[in-house]
Every structure is written in structure tokens, then in C-alpha cells.
Motif scaffolding. Structure first.
Motif, short mmCIF file in Angstrom:
data_model
loop_
_atom_site.label_atom_id
_atom_site.label_comp_id
_atom_site.label_asym_id
_atom_site.label_seq_id
_atom_site.Cartn_x
_atom_site.Cartn_y
_atom_site.Cartn_z
N UNK A 56 4.69 -4.57 4.99
CA UNK A 56 4.26 -3.40 4.26
C UNK A 56 5.22 -2.24 4.51
N UNK A 57 5.31 -1.34 3.52
CA UNK A 57 6.21 -0.20 3.64
C UNK A 57 5.41 1.09 3.74
N UNK A 58 6.00 2.08 4.40
CA UNK A 58 5.41 3.40 4.52
C UNK A 58 6.49 4.44 4.22
N UNK A 65 11.16 5.34 1.99
CA UNK A 65 10.40 4.10 2.11
C UNK A 65 11.03 3.19 3.15
N UNK A 66 10.19 2.74 4.11
CA UNK A 66 10.67 1.88 5.19
C UNK A 66 9.68 0.76 5.45
N UNK A 67 10.18 -0.44 5.79
CA UNK A 67 9.25 -1.50 6.23
C UNK A 67 8.54 -1.09 7.52
N UNK A 68 7.28 -1.41 7.63
CA UNK A 68 6.51 -1.08 8.82
C UNK A 68 7.15 -1.67 10.06
N UNK A 69 7.79 -2.83 9.91
CA UNK A 69 8.40 -3.50 11.06
C UNK A 69 9.59 -2.73 11.63
N UNK A 71 9.70 0.68 11.82
CA UNK A 71 9.31 2.01 12.26
C UNK A 71 9.34 2.13 13.78
N UNK A 72 9.78 3.29 14.24
CA UNK A 72 9.70 3.63 15.64
C UNK A 72 8.52 4.58 15.87
N UNK A 73 8.06 5.23 14.81
CA UNK A 73 6.98 6.21 14.89
C UNK A 73 5.62 5.52 15.04
N UNK A 74 4.61 6.33 15.44
CA UNK A 74 3.24 5.86 15.64
C UNK A 74 2.45 6.16 14.37
N UNK A 75 2.18 5.12 13.55
CA UNK A 75 1.61 5.31 12.21
C UNK A 75 0.38 4.43 12.03
N UNK A 76 -0.65 4.97 11.36
CA UNK A 76 -1.81 4.19 10.92
C UNK A 76 -1.89 4.22 9.41
N UNK A 77 -2.41 3.14 8.82
CA UNK A 77 -2.54 3.03 7.36
C UNK A 77 -3.99 2.71 7.03
N UNK A 156 -4.09 6.21 2.68
CA UNK A 156 -3.84 7.28 3.64
C UNK A 156 -2.85 6.76 4.68
N UNK A 157 -1.83 7.56 4.98
CA UNK A 157 -0.90 7.26 6.07
C UNK A 157 -0.98 8.40 7.08
#
Length: 646
Positions: A56-58, A65-69, A71-77, A156-157
Motif C-alpha cells: 500500500x502507498x501513503x 506517494x511512497x510504498x508503505x514498506x 517509510x521510515x516515519x510512524x504512520x497509521x492508516x 485517514x492517514x
């Protein structure tokens, strides 16, 4: 602060131990939390939290747009299914079930609400709707949550951690991005109706799809109306004992046109009106022989237009113009405030193999219209602007991920502010990644804080420095994360005695310091046919000058849950637990801990019809998240949705 956490003896844990990481961490966390909340024993119930695929992308972390894999950040979807299962609740109720998030609200839906991300002040979270900034220049600022309709939101992100190096002013604690529904595929209409406790009624309808050659034109339209007879939201004071009702009307349109393979134009519009009853803060205005119905009216209008151009395989450009107008009004106690937020963004992205370079020019224009409503107040009709240059570099290849961002904001009155962040991730074993990051952030004072009768035009921006370390695991339906952070804030704007304004009740001044420090554990794992979710937060949000705990924030809070499929039904349960907190910064009025059990179920009862049932606060727990304001107690909601299947 004692934290029970899993011990991992070697980098590549055996498969049988991987679920134990989450189980052990949360098993240690919940007994203490439940004891504070007055529960006899914690039950393994569910947080209805989306466990996203790594494919999934965020877009929230870097505005690209970046793949969730990666990410270095702390993100919830939070996805559409989770939002639909939330029943007749508001946006803040959904956010309250996410890691690192607490809420405060003066009563029920439609009343003044706060969102505390990682223990930070509500105004320290930047909020965007379809890329449009939502903020208020009245009071201390922050998003007017009562005016944001959940019925129009599809996704929501939530980004935890400072993001001023990407977004500019406001992103001290993090960023919350809300997205409305987007059209694709064949024509898809829907109609939904719902009934709930306290005389709640809900009606929604909409349609989405695409048309033209290769679906060049896509659209999504939606309208919703929700009303409730309400309940008496006030306790413990002389007040009007009437039921505090609410009525919400909202609509949105999201249109897209693919000019050709390289160019696309998107437009989004949203309108929302909320009229809610409340009871005067002091109770002094209430006379039994002359009762007054206090009303709080929130209105939100947003519009955005974006042109995206793919000039080459490597280079993409995005140009957008946005406008938001949140308005708040109370009556018969007179108050009126309207903010206009105009934004211009020119973002450029260049991809070269594993490298991503970004450069953006951004302009923000804020205007506050706050007329004097009595002899003590002061008319404010002020504007300001901020011009910014933001640069970013991202790298993701093999076991390594790197993200660096730098930004310079030039305020038309306050001068320049430089912010930066650097984050690194290392996949030290299959499915495991360690991360580390550091960043600075700031928030400019609101126009009200500078120019009201309590204001000081010489106020300077609030500033912060954040560091964090993280550990993440992801494989299939299983995931786990542990993030430790410390965010120190200086130059905080506080309201109190002294200052230069000369007002009898006090002034705004740069006199405070604070620290948001804690650990967030979160995870998801599938046990047979049951998907288990959970998070636990251990934090210490405090005033560094007084040592006091910050108002309305608990040191410990958690969510747990599970959902499964039974005979065609999707069934789930949630447990929300929170420790005690104080109602104000002086730490004199203690608000007790609590535990809430929520249940939900949904089923497709016919080809095109889906039934949803939800019970919030099953045990009818009496609790407060704000002194003298009562949440709604046990609440039942039943909804039926018609959506033709292809």
C-alpha cells in the motif's frame, strides 16, 4: 515509568516467537491500564484498526506517494471499511482508537473537540483535507473538528512525529490527512439510512465512477444528513437541563480529468454545517424562569484544484491552489469567528533509480475575521502570509532507507524559520527494520494571540526538537512496532497573568516549556480466523517549568480488539482503556481512568444490501474526558446501506 517489553535474543526470531512479541508487550501493558480504569480484568477485544499491506502507498509522510514498506516515519492508516464500521460516530472518535492519539470533547458530537497526538496540544497537529489545510486563527488555533463530517471521509492517514520540514508551521506533533471518496470504475450509486440512540437519524447518498475513453473522467459525489435529539451533556453545574441536540448537513464533490497520459486535473469541494446544543460554561446565564438554548454552529467550506504533469519518466510536477473557510459561532452568548486559509503549492519530484529528489515552493495566506461582540472584546480583521522553499531527498534500496528534508518559511511579520529532519531505516533481518529520526518544528502564533484584547503582537513562534527510535516487524497479516520518542518544546505560548496586553484576566506570552515523551507499542496478528489488533501508549506529557502533567492527557492509554467472520457476519469488538488525567494544567481536578467496550457486526443480507449494527460503551460506563461534561453513555446504532454490486 516502568515498561514491560519483549526480549528478542537474536535478530531473526523463529516464526513461532513472532506473534509473541505483540502478545507479551500488550499483555504486560493492559493489566495496569485496566486496573486504573476500574475493570476487573482486561478482555482481549478489538481495536478496529486497519492492518495495511506493505504494498500500500501513503502520501502524508513526504507529500509524495511512497510504498508503505519504504517509510521510515510512524504512520497509521484507516480505510473505508473501518470508517463504515464506526457507525454514527465523528472523526475524533475514529482517531481515538489509533496509536498515540487521545481526544478531549465538551460533551457529544458537534461540541468543542481536541485531538492530542503523542501528548501534544491539539493545535500542534497539522490537519489536511484532500491536501487542503484546515486550521483556525482564532484562540490558540487548531482544526475545528466539529465541522469535519465523517460521512464524507474515505481514508485517514496519521503521521506521528514533527513534520514542519515538509508542511511548515503547525506540524510539531504530527500530521493528520483526511481524504474524501474518489471515483473509479463503473457507475456505483449508494444510499444509506441509520437509526441510533438519543433519537439519532442518518441519511446519506452518493455516486462514483468514471467515464470516457479509458475512464478519463472520474467523479465522486456525496451528501449526508444526520440529526439527534441528544442528551444533557452537562453535569455538576447549574445549567439548562434540556437535551443538547445536533444537526449535521454535508456534501462533497471530487472530480478528476485525465487530459492525456502525462497530464491530469483534479478538483475537490466540500461543504459542512453543524448546529449543536451546549450549555453555557459557567452556568451563570441560566435562569429557570427564562431558560436559554445555547447553540454552537460550525461551518466548513473547502475547495482545491490540482494539475499534475508527468513531464518524463523521472520528473513529475504538481501545481495546486486550495482554499478553506472554517467558521465558528455561538448564540445567544455572542461569539463569531471566521478564518480563510489560501494555499499555493508547486511541487517537483525527480526519481533516479533508488533516489527521489523533491523541491517545492509554497505560499500560505491566513485571514481572521473576529468582530467585537460586546464591550470587552476587540474587533480583529488581520491577515498574514508565509512563503516557503522545501527540499527533500529520499533513498530506498536493499536494507537501507533514508529521508532528509529541509525547509525555510518566511512569515510576512515574524521573519524566517528554518526546519529540518533526517530519518534512517535499516532492515537488519527478514521482516524486521530499525529506524531512527530527528527533526525540528515550529508553530507561528495565531492572529488572535497577537491582536486580540489578550494578545501581544511581539509573540514569537513556538519551537520543538524531536528524536525517536523505532523497531518494526511485518510479515503477511502480522505486524508489530515499538517507537520511543522525546519532543521538547520551547517558547510555548501560554495564557496567564502578566504579559504586555494589560487585560484584567491575563495575556498570551512566550513563557512556557514542555516535553512530550513516551513509547508507543502497536501490532496486528491473525490467530486462525481472528484478526487481533492492539496498541498501548506510555507517555509523560508535562510542563518542564512546573513539572505538572499537561491537561486532559493520560500517562497510559491503550486499545485492543479482534474481528472475524462467522456465518457471513463480520463481527468485532474493541476495548479502549485510559488512565487518569487532570482537567487543567495546575493538576487540581483529577479525571478518573476508564475502560470502554464497543461491539459491531455487519453482513450483506442481500446482493445489494449491507446491514451494520454497533454498540458503543456496552457497559454504560460513566466517565469524563473534560470536567463537568458527560459523554453519551451506552449508544446503539443500526444502519442499512444499498450499493448495487457489479
Amino acid at each position: 515509568m516502568t515498561i514491560c517489553s519483549p526480549h528478542v535474543r537474536r535478530a531473526a526470531a523463529p516464526a513461532c516467537l513472532r506473534p509473541a512479541v505483540l502478545t507479551l508487550a500488550l499483555a504486560c501493558a493492559l493489566p495496569a491500564l485496566a486496573q486504573q480504569a476500574g475493570l476487573a480484568a482486561p478482555v482481549l477485544l478489538a481495536q478496529n484498526l486497519h492492518a495495511p499491506s506493505m504494498r500500500e502507498t501513503v502520501v502524508t509522510a513526504t507529500r509524495s506517494e511512497q510504498p508503505l514498506s519504504d517509510l521510515v516515519a510512524d504512520v497509521s492508516i484507516v480505510d473505508r471499511e473501518t470508517l463504515e464500521n464506526s457507525g454514527a460516530t465523528g472523526v475524533v472518535d475514529v482517531l481515538a482508537r489509533l496509536p498515540g492519539v487521545e481526544i478531549g470533547r465538551n460533551g457529544g458530537l458537534g461540541n468543542n473537540s481536541s485531538v492530542f497526538l503523542r501528548g501534544g496540544n491539539s493545535q500542534h497537529t497539522a490537519v489536511y483535507l484532500d491536501g487542503i489545510r484546515i486550521d483556525a486563527q482564532s484562540g490558540s488555533g487548531g482544526a475545528e473538528w466539529a465541522g469535519i463530517p465523517l460521512s464524507q471521509i474515505e481514508r485517514i492517514e496519521v503521521l506521528r512525529g514533527p513534520a514542519a520540514a515538509v508542511y511548515g508551521s503547525d506540524g510539531i506533533g504530527g500530521v493528520i490527512q483526511l481524504f474524501t471518496r474518489k471515483g473509479e470504475g463503473a457507475f456505483a450509486p449508494y444510499v444509506g439510512v441509520g437509526l441510533g440512540s438519543h433519537g439519532t437519524r442518518k441519511l446519506e447518498a452518493g455516486m462514483s465512477g468514471s467515464m470516457g475513453v479509458d475512464g478519463a473522467f472520474d467523479y465522486a459525489l456525496g451528501i449526508a444528513r444526520e440529526t439527534s435529539k441528544g442528551y444533557d451533556i452537562r453535569t455538576g453545574l447549574v445549567h439548562n437541563p434540556d437535551k443538547d441536540d445536533y444537526a449535521s448537513t454535508s456534501g462533497h464533490a471530487r472530480l478528476g480529468f485525465k487530459v492525456n497520459a502525462q497530464h491530469r486535473i483534479d478538483a475537490t469541494l466540500l461543504a459542512s454545517d453543524m448546529d449543536a446544543g451546549y450549555d453555557n460554561d459557567t452556568g451563570k446565564a441560566y435562569l429557570p424562569l427564562d431558560p436559554k438554548d445555547d447553540r454552537s454552529v460550525s461551518r466548513l467550506r473547502t475547495a482545491g484544484l490540482t494539475w499534475t504533469a508527468q513531464w518524463s519518466k523521472a520528473y513529475t510536477m504538481r501545481l495546486s491552489v486550495t482554499d478553506a473557510r472554517p467558521r465558528a459561532e455561538t448564540m445567544p452568548s455572542p461569539y463569531f469567528s471566521e478564518t480563510q486559509l489560501r494555499g499555493y503549492l508547486w511541487q517537483n519530484e525527480y526519481r533516479w533509480g533508488a533516489h527521489l529528489f523533491t523541491a517545492a515552493l509554497e505560499r500560505r495566506e491566513d485571514t481572521l475575521n473576529n468582530p467585537a461582540m460586546d464591550e470587552w472584546s476587540k474587533t480583529i480583521n488581520k491577515s498574514r502570509s508565509q512563503d516557503a522553499l522545501a527540499l527533500g531527498y529520499g533513498y530506498s534500496a536493499g536494507a537501507h532507507s533514508l529521508q532528509v528534508n529541509l525547509r525555510h518559511d518566511d512569515d510576512s511579520e515574524l521573519g524566517g524559520n528554518n526546519t529540518g529532519s533526517v530519518a534512517y531505516g535499516y532492515a537488519f533481518a527478514p521482516h524486521w527494520r530499525a529506524t531512527a529520526s530527528a527533526g525540528t518544528a515550529f508553530r507561528a502564533p495565531t492572529l488572535y494571540q497577537r491582536f486580540s484584547q489578550y494578545g501581544d503582537a511581539s509573540l514569537q513562534p513556538e519551537k520543538s526538537r524531536n528524536i525517536e527510535l523505532g523497531l518494526r516487524y511485518a510479515q503477511g497479516a502480522s505486524s508489530f512496532s515499538a517507537v520511543a520518542y522525546r519532543n521538547r518544546l520551547s517558547n510555548l505560548i501560554a495564557f496567564g497573568g502578566g504579559g504586555h496586553c494589560g487585560a484584567e484576566f491575563g495575556c498570551y506570552a512566550n513563557t512556557a516549556r514542555a516535553q512530550y515523551q513516551g513509547v508507543t507499542l502497536a501490532g496486528s496478528h491473525k490467530l486462525g480466523s481472528v484478526q487481533v489488533h492492539g496498541s498501548a501508549d506510555f507517555q509523560n506529557p508535562r510542563d518542564l517549568d512546573t513539572g505538572k502533567q499537561l491537561a486532559r492527557r493520560a500517562k497510559r492509554h491503550a486499545s485492543l480488539g479482534a474481528d472475524t467472520q462467522v456465518a457471513g457476519w463480520t463481527m468485532g469488538a474493541e476495548l479502549q482503556v485510559s488512565g487518569q488525567r487532570y482537567n487543567e494544567d495546575k493538576n487540581t481536578n483529577l479525571l478518573g481512568g476508564y475502560g470502554l467496550v464497543n461491539l459491531y457486526a455487519s453482513k450483506r443480507i442481500a446482493r445489494d444490501f449491507t446491514l451494520l449494527a454497533r454498540v458503543d460503551n456496552l457497559a454504560d460506563k460513566a466517565y469524563e474526558v473534560a470536567r463537568t461534561y458527560a459523554p453519551p453513555g451506552r449508544a446503539l446504532y443500526v444502519g442499512l446501506k444499498w450499493a448495487p454490486q457489479p
